[in-house]
Enzyme design. Structure first.
Site, mmCIF file in Angstrom:
data_model
loop_
_atom_site.group_PDB
_atom_site.id
_atom_site.type_symbol
_atom_site.label_atom_id
_atom_site.label_comp_id
_atom_site.label_asym_id
_atom_site.label_seq_id
_atom_site.Cartn_x
_atom_site.Cartn_y
_atom_site.Cartn_z
ATOM 1 N N ARG A 69 -25.844 26.351 125.489
ATOM 2 C CA ARG A 69 -25.932 25.451 126.646
ATOM 3 C C ARG A 69 -24.720 24.552 126.771
ATOM 4 N NH1 ARG A 69 -31.573 25.934 125.136
ATOM 5 N NH2 ARG A 69 -31.279 24.264 123.602
ATOM 6 N N GLU A 106 -34.035 21.215 110.020
ATOM 7 C CA GLU A 106 -35.279 20.665 109.498
ATOM 8 C C GLU A 106 -35.802 21.566 108.367
ATOM 9 O OE1 GLU A 106 -39.515 18.942 111.277
ATOM 10 O OE2 GLU A 106 -38.277 20.287 112.479
#
Lengths: 186, 229
Positions: A69, A106
Site C-alpha cells: 500500500r 507480534e
C-alpha cells in the site's frame, strides 16, 4: 474514534473516506481500509497533494514506499516532487542484489528488502506507508536506508494508530500523518 | 544495439486499425481481436525478447514522432534485465531501475495519460504489486478511481475472486465488492504482460460485475509468450 489535525477541510473529507473493517485480519482488530479513499478521485488527489505540499522543495531525492500500500501513495508523491521511487519489498520479490532487514512482529519475524545501488550515500529520503501501527515495518525501512548512508528526513503515513506507540519506535525520526485513529485494537 | 521486433503475422489482425498514436516508427501496434480475452488489447511496447539480452535500435527519424521516440528509448534503456530470476532460464524485466530515473518514470506515466485522458475512463485497476506503482499516478492524472486487484486474503471485507492458471498450479485474484459499478469504463494496468493469465483474470473479474474493460496497458510485453486460452 478519529482525530484530525489543523482543521484542513481536506482532512475531514479524507477521514470519512477511510473504511473500518472489524475483525480483520483477526478478531479484535479494527482494520483501517484505505481502498475506499482511492475510490474517490478528489479525496485521493487531496491526500497526495497534502504530502506533496509538505515535501516539495525540501530536496528529497528518494521516496521509499513500503509494499504494497506504500506503493499506492509513494509513487505519485515521488513523481510530483521529482524524486526517485524505491520499493521496499517482502523477501524474494526484488530481482538481483538486495540488502535485508529483519524485524519483529507480534508473533514471529518478517523481513524487508531494498535493492543494492537504488539509494546512494547522502541521499535525502522520505519513507511512505499507508498506516503506522507498532512502527516495526517503518523502523526496518529506516534501518535499511540508513545502512546505505541515506538520511531519512521523515516518515509519512496516511493513518496513525497512536495507542500502539509506533512513533516512539522511530528513534527520534519525525513522523507525519494525516489522520490519527484511536480504539482500533480491542 | 538492435531492437528485436516480433512481426504481426502471428496474430489475426482484421478490420480497420484505429488511429492510435504509434509509440515510435520501429514499434508497430499489435491488435488482438479477442478470442479468450474479451476486449481489444492493444499492447504497448517496447517489445522485449526473453531469449537474449535486450537490444535497442537508435532510429534516425525525421517525422513528428521524434519526441515519442526519444521518450521510449530512454524508458526502454532504463529497464534492467536480470538473468535467471525467479528461476533459471527466465530473463526478468526489472522496472525498478526505470523508477530511479525520474524523467523516464514521468515519461512513462505521461505516455499512458496522453493516451487515456479523453477516453472517459472511470476506473484504473492496478494488479498487485507493480501495477500499484504505475496505476495510481495514471488514475490521479485522468481523474479515475483506483482499484487494487490483489492476491488472496489481502483485501479486508467482502471480495470476489477469480482463479487463474500458472505454469504449475493456480493462483487467485481478488477485488472488493462494490469498488466498481456496472457501466464503469476500466483500464487495467500492470508492469508487464507475459502469458496474459493475470490480466485475463483481472478482465474476468471486472466484466463479471458489468464493467466495460476498455484496454489493458503494460509497460512491457513479452510477445513470445502466447496468450493463454
Amino acid at each position: 474514534m478519529c482525530a484530525y489535525r489543523d482543521e484542513d477541510p481536506r482532512l475531514h473529507d479524507l477521514k470519512t473516506k477511510i473504511r473500518v473493517v472489524p475483525n480483520f485480519p483477526k478478531p479484535g482488530i479494527m482494520f483501517q481500509d484505505i481502498t475506499t479513499l482511492l475510490l474517490d478521485p478528489k479525496a485521493f488527489k487531496n491526500t497526495i497533494d497534502m504530502f506533496v505540499e509538505r515535501y516539495k522543495g525540501k530536496n528529497i531525492s528518494v521516496v521509499a514506499g513500503i509494499e504494497a500500500r506504500g506503493f499506492i501513495f509513494g509513487s505519485p508523491i515521488a513523481l510530483a516532487i521529482g524524486a526517485k521511487f524505491v520499493p521496499m519489498r517482502k523477501p524474494k520479490k526484488l530481482p538481483g542484489k538486495v540488502i535485508s532487514q529483519e524485524y519483529i512482529l507480534e508473533y514471529g519475524r518478517d523481513c524487508l528488502e531494498l535493492h543494492v545501488g537504488a539509494v546512494e550515500h547522502g541521499e535525502r529520503a522520505l519513507v511512505v506507508d499507508d498506516l503506522i501501527a507498532t512502527g516495526g515495518t517503518l523502523c526496518a525501512a529506516m534501518d535499511l536506508l540508513e545502512r546505505v548512508g541515506a538520511e531519512v528526513v521523515e516518515c509519512a503515513c496516511v493513518i496513525e494508530l497512536p495507542e500502539l506507540k509506533g512513533r516512539e519506535r522511530l528513534n527520534g525520526k519525525p513522523l507525519y500523518v494525516l489522520v490519527e485513529c484511536f480504539e482500533c485494537c480491542q | 544495439m538492435r531492437v528485436v521486433c516480433c512481426s504481426n503475422s502471428s496474430l489475426a489482425v482484421t478490420a480497420t486499425l484505429p488511429s492510435f498514436p504509434c509509440l515510435g516508427p520501429r514499434f508497430l501496434p499489435r491488435i488482438a481481436i479477442p478470442i479468450s480475452i474479451p476486449s481489444s488489447a492493444i499492447r504497448f511496447l517496447p517489445l522485449r525478447s526473453t531469449a537474449s539480452p535486450r537490444q535497442i535500435t537508435t532510429m534516425a527519424s525525421k517525422n513528428a514522432q521524434d519526441q515519442q521516440d526519444s521518450r521510449l528509448e530512454s524508458i526502454s534503456s532504463a529497464i534492467r534485465v536480470i538473468p535467471d530470476f525467479p528461476k533459471p532460464g527466465i530473463m526478468f524485466q526489472d522496472i525498478t531501475t526505470l523508477l530511479l530515473d525520474t524523467k523516464a518514470f514521468k515519461d512513462t506515466i505521461d505516455l499512458f495519460v496522453e493516451r487515456y485522458r479523453d477516453k472517459n475512463i472511470s476506473v484504473v485497476a492496478g494488479i498487485e504489486a507493480r501495477g500499484f506503482i504505475f496505476g495510481p499516478p495514471i488514475a490521479l492524472a485522468i481523474g479515475a478511481k483506483f482499484v487494487p486487484m490483489r492476491k488472496p486474503n489481502k483485501l479486508p471485507g467482502e471480495v470476489i475472486s477469480e482463479e487463474y492458471s500458472l505454469e504449475y498450479g493456480t493462483d487467485k485474484m481478488e477485488m472488493h465488492v462494490g469498488a466498481v459499478q456496472p457501466g464503469d469504463r476500466a483500464l487495467i494496468i500492470d508492469d508487464l504482460i507475459a502469458t496474459g493469465g493475470t490480466l485475463g483474470a483481472a478482465i474476468k473479474l471486472l466484466e463479471r460485475v458489468g464493467v466495460h474493460v476498455v484496454e489493458c496497458a503494460c509497460v512491457i510485453e513479452l510477445p513470445e509468450l502466447k496468450v493463454q486460452p
